[in-house]
Design a protein around this motif. Structure first.
Motif, PDB file in Angstrom:
ATOM      1  N   CYS A  66     -18.745   8.475  26.951  1.00  0.00           N
ATOM      2  CA  CYS A  66     -19.805   9.068  26.476  1.00  0.00           C
ATOM      3  C   CYS A  66     -19.700  10.619  26.811  1.00  0.00           C
ATOM      4  N   SER A  67     -20.807  11.315  26.231  1.00  0.00           N
ATOM      5  CA  SER A  67     -20.974  12.832  26.405  1.00  0.00           C
ATOM      6  C   SER A  67     -19.561  13.705  26.130  1.00  0.00           C
ATOM      7  N   ASN A  68     -18.899  13.010  25.056  1.00  0.00           N
ATOM      8  CA  ASN A  68     -17.750  13.797  24.404  1.00  0.00           C
ATOM      9  C   ASN A  68     -16.515  13.686  25.422  1.00  0.00           C
ATOM     10  N   GLY A  69     -16.420  12.649  26.332  1.00  0.00           N
ATOM     11  CA  GLY A  69     -15.541  12.559  27.401  1.00  0.00           C
ATOM     12  C   GLY A  69     -15.830  12.789  28.637  1.00  0.00           C
ATOM     13  N   ALA A  70     -17.172  13.336  29.093  1.00  0.00           N
ATOM     14  CA  ALA A  70     -17.474  13.630  30.367  1.00  0.00           C
ATOM     15  C   ALA A  70     -18.015  12.293  31.332  1.00  0.00           C
ATOM     16  N   ILE A  71     -18.173  11.308  30.658  1.00  0.00           N
ATOM     17  CA  ILE A  71     -18.516  10.122  31.371  1.00  0.00           C
ATOM     18  C   ILE A  71     -17.872   8.773  30.600  1.00  0.00           C
ATOM     19  N   VAL A  72     -17.605   7.940  31.664  1.00  0.00           N
ATOM     20  CA  VAL A  72     -17.103   6.824  31.328  1.00  0.00           C
ATOM     21  C   VAL A  72     -18.391   5.756  31.890  1.00  0.00           C
ATOM     22  N   TYR A  73     -18.634   4.883  31.022  1.00  0.00           N
ATOM     23  CA  TYR A  73     -19.688   4.042  31.256  1.00  0.00           C
ATOM     24  C   TYR A  73     -19.745   2.643  30.924  1.00  0.00           C
ATOM     25  N   ASP A  74     -20.105   1.849  31.849  1.00  0.00           N
ATOM     26  CA  ASP A  74     -20.161   0.392  31.958  1.00  0.00           C
ATOM     27  C   ASP A  74     -21.237  -0.098  31.359  1.00  0.00           C
ATOM     28  N   VAL A  75     -21.255  -0.513  29.958  1.00  0.00           N
ATOM     29  CA  VAL A  75     -22.329  -0.879  29.286  1.00  0.00           C
ATOM     30  C   VAL A  75     -23.142  -1.917  29.723  1.00  0.00           C
ATOM     31  N   THR A  76     -22.134  -3.172  30.391  1.00  0.00           N
ATOM     32  CA  THR A  76     -22.733  -4.337  30.948  1.00  0.00           C
ATOM     33  C   THR A  76     -23.589  -4.088  32.072  1.00  0.00           C
ATOM     34  N   ALA A  77     -23.171  -3.343  32.992  1.00  0.00           N
ATOM     35  CA  ALA A  77     -23.835  -3.009  34.479  1.00  0.00           C
ATOM     36  C   ALA A  77     -24.562  -1.831  34.232  1.00  0.00           C
ATOM     37  N   ASP A  78     -24.775  -1.182  33.157  1.00  0.00           N
ATOM     38  CA  ASP A  78     -25.548   0.043  32.891  1.00  0.00           C
ATOM     39  C   ASP A  78     -25.215   0.939  34.151  1.00  0.00           C
ATOM     40  N   GLU A  79     -24.033   1.289  34.396  1.00  0.00           N
ATOM     41  CA  GLU A  79     -23.369   2.001  35.431  1.00  0.00           C
ATOM     42  C   GLU A  79     -22.527   3.135  34.962  1.00  0.00           C
ATOM     43  N   ILE A  80     -22.765   4.396  35.417  1.00  0.00           N
ATOM     44  CA  ILE A  80     -21.706   5.395  35.387  1.00  0.00           C
ATOM     45  C   ILE A  80     -20.483   5.352  36.110  1.00  0.00           C
ATOM     46  N   VAL A  81     -19.354   5.180  35.544  1.00  0.00           N
ATOM     47  CA  VAL A  81     -18.325   4.828  36.346  1.00  0.00           C
ATOM     48  C   VAL A  81     -17.537   6.108  36.903  1.00  0.00           C
ATOM     49  N   THR A  82     -17.429   6.976  36.002  1.00  0.00           N
ATOM     50  CA  THR A  82     -16.724   8.255  36.304  1.00  0.00           C
ATOM     51  C   THR A  82     -17.596   9.269  35.643  1.00  0.00           C
ATOM     52  N   MET A  83     -17.679  10.747  36.187  1.00  0.00           N
ATOM     53  CA  MET A  83     -18.252  11.747  35.513  1.00  0.00           C
ATOM     54  C   MET A  83     -17.554  13.043  35.838  1.00  0.00           C
ATOM     55  N   SER A  84     -17.374  13.734  34.532  1.00  0.00           N
ATOM     56  CA  SER A  84     -16.603  14.957  34.974  1.00  0.00           C
ATOM     57  C   SER A  84     -17.452  16.313  34.502  1.00  0.00           C
ATOM     58  N   PRO A  85     -18.357  16.755  35.306  1.00  0.00           N
ATOM     59  CA  PRO A  85     -19.197  17.876  34.911  1.00  0.00           C
ATOM     60  C   PRO A  85     -18.823  19.014  34.957  1.00  0.00           C
ATOM     61  N   ILE A  86     -19.233  19.991  34.562  1.00  0.00           N
ATOM     62  CA  ILE A  86     -18.872  21.526  34.663  1.00  0.00           C
ATOM     63  C   ILE A  86     -19.044  21.917  35.809  1.00  0.00           C
ATOM     64  N   VAL A  87     -18.295  22.683  36.339  1.00  0.00           N
ATOM     65  CA  VAL A  87     -18.328  23.371  37.734  1.00  0.00           C
ATOM     66  C   VAL A  87     -19.535  24.306  37.672  1.00  0.00           C
ATOM     67  N   PRO A  88     -20.535  24.290  38.750  1.00  0.00           N
ATOM     68  CA  PRO A  88     -21.782  25.041  38.358  1.00  0.00           C
ATOM     69  C   PRO A  88     -21.566  26.361  38.306  1.00  0.00           C
ATOM     70  N   ALA A  89     -20.551  27.213  38.818  1.00  0.00           N
ATOM     71  CA  ALA A  89     -20.117  28.567  38.694  1.00  0.00           C
ATOM     72  C   ALA A  89     -19.754  28.830  37.263  1.00  0.00           C
ATOM     73  N   ALA A  90     -18.949  27.759  36.694  1.00  0.00           N
ATOM     74  CA  ALA A  90     -18.394  27.962  35.418  1.00  0.00           C
ATOM     75  C   ALA A  90     -19.602  27.896  34.364  1.00  0.00           C
ATOM     76  N   ALA A  91     -20.645  27.035  34.659  1.00  0.00           N
ATOM     77  CA  ALA A  91     -21.553  26.982  33.679  1.00  0.00           C
ATOM     78  C   ALA A  91     -22.379  28.302  33.538  1.00  0.00           C
ATOM     79  N   VAL A  92     -22.610  28.847  34.757  1.00  0.00           N
ATOM     80  CA  VAL A  92     -23.212  30.235  34.825  1.00  0.00           C
ATOM     81  C   VAL A  92     -22.593  31.107  34.091  1.00  0.00           C
ATOM     82  N   THR A  93     -21.081  31.257  34.203  1.00  0.00           N
ATOM     83  CA  THR A  93     -20.461  32.281  33.147  1.00  0.00           C
ATOM     84  C   THR A  93     -20.312  31.920  31.747  1.00  0.00           C
ATOM     85  N   ILE A  94     -20.324  30.568  31.488  1.00  0.00           N
ATOM     86  CA  ILE A  94     -20.330  30.022  30.204  1.00  0.00           C
ATOM     87  C   ILE A  94     -21.742  30.423  29.308  1.00  0.00           C
TER      88      ILE A  94
END
Length: 264
Positions: A66-94
């Motif tokens: 999901c989210s263009n690759g930022a999340i792996v989601y287990d649909v059955t369990a309704d559980e986010i398995v992994t998440m790759s967010p933007i580092v906060p400092a990088a988000a400010v710069t972007i």
């Protein structure tokens, strides 16, 4: 190709018809692929919360990207398995970089379970509003930013994309799903293709045993990764120019047509 072990498919403009439905033909084709031993993996720009009704239509309840690759989601369990967010400092710069490169743009942020949006952000999905929250600054809330949304009601989308890619200069992944005036920004090296590759590696599936379907620039790397990548007939010109294999449009059940041929 050798019978695929993974069918990776985008949703909007690809598996789904333009009205958001999944046809009976498509449901049959997905069952055909499953009976042949293939795993079905949705690979989408959508957030996890929007997958449940699609999973209910298709009967597919496995893993999703999901989210263009930022999340792996287990649909059955309704559980986010992994998440790759933007580092906060990088988000400010972007945000600062894109504000300068694209005057007048406004910002929102997908957090995995909801959306934060700053003043001026004017693109809202009415069926999703329960998950949206106004904030002065998406970077100041302490919530993960899995996808930064950049919106303009004046800049043409392709011009926005070109300017944003040049301004960001590899510090993040910039793409779009064809929505007017909307760019999507992920953390550096976070893409549909990269996350799908990791998922396939974990299942012991090499790229040559993957078949993939997509229609927009955010699908290009995934289509290149797969042993067989198919562009929909309704795909963006960049996708049609880059991808040799074609199938019918989403409204003609193009994914189903290809799967029927592959798994016949």
């Amino acid at each position: 190709m050798t019978s695929p072990r993974v069918v990776a498919t985008d949703l909007d403009g690809t598996l789904l018809r333009s009205d958001g439905s999944v046809s009976e033909r498509t449901r049959r084709a997905l069952r055909l692929a499953r009976r042949a031993g293939a795993e079905i993996v949705f690979v989408t720009a959508r957030p996890p919360r929007s997958l449940e009704p699609i999973a209910r239509q298709t009967g597919e309840l496995g893993m999703a990207v999901c989210s263009n690759g930022a999340i792996v989601y287990d649909v059955t369990a309704d559980e986010i398995v992994t998440m790759s967010p933007i580092v906060p400092a990088a988000a400010v710069t972007i945000i600062a970089t894109l504000t300068e490169a694209l005057p007048g743009v406004s910002f929102a942020a997908e957090t995995g379970r909801g959306v934060l949006f700053q003043p001026g952000y004017g693109r809202h999905i009415h069926t999703d509003l329960a998950y949206w929250r106004p904030v002065p600054d998406v970077c100041a809330e302490g919530e993960p930013i899995v996808k930064l949304l950049v919106w303009s009601d004046t800049h043409p989308l392709d011009d926005m994309f070109t300017a944003a890619v040049a301004a960001i200069d590899g510090q993040a992944e910039v793409t779009h799903s064809g929505v007017r005036g909307l760019l999507e920004v992920s953390a550096s090296q976070v893409t549909k293709a990269g996350t799908l590759a990791g998922l396939c590696e974990g299942m012991g599936v090499p790229p040559e045993r993957v078949v993939a379907f997509g229609d927009m620039p955010n699908d290009l790397a995934m289509l290149a990764f797969a042993g067989a990548g198919y562009a929909m007939a309704n795909a963006h010109p960049l996708v049609l120019a880059a991808v040799e294999r074609r199938t019918l449009s989403n409204d003609e059940d193009g994914v189903a047509a290809a799967l029927e041929h592959i798994f016949a």
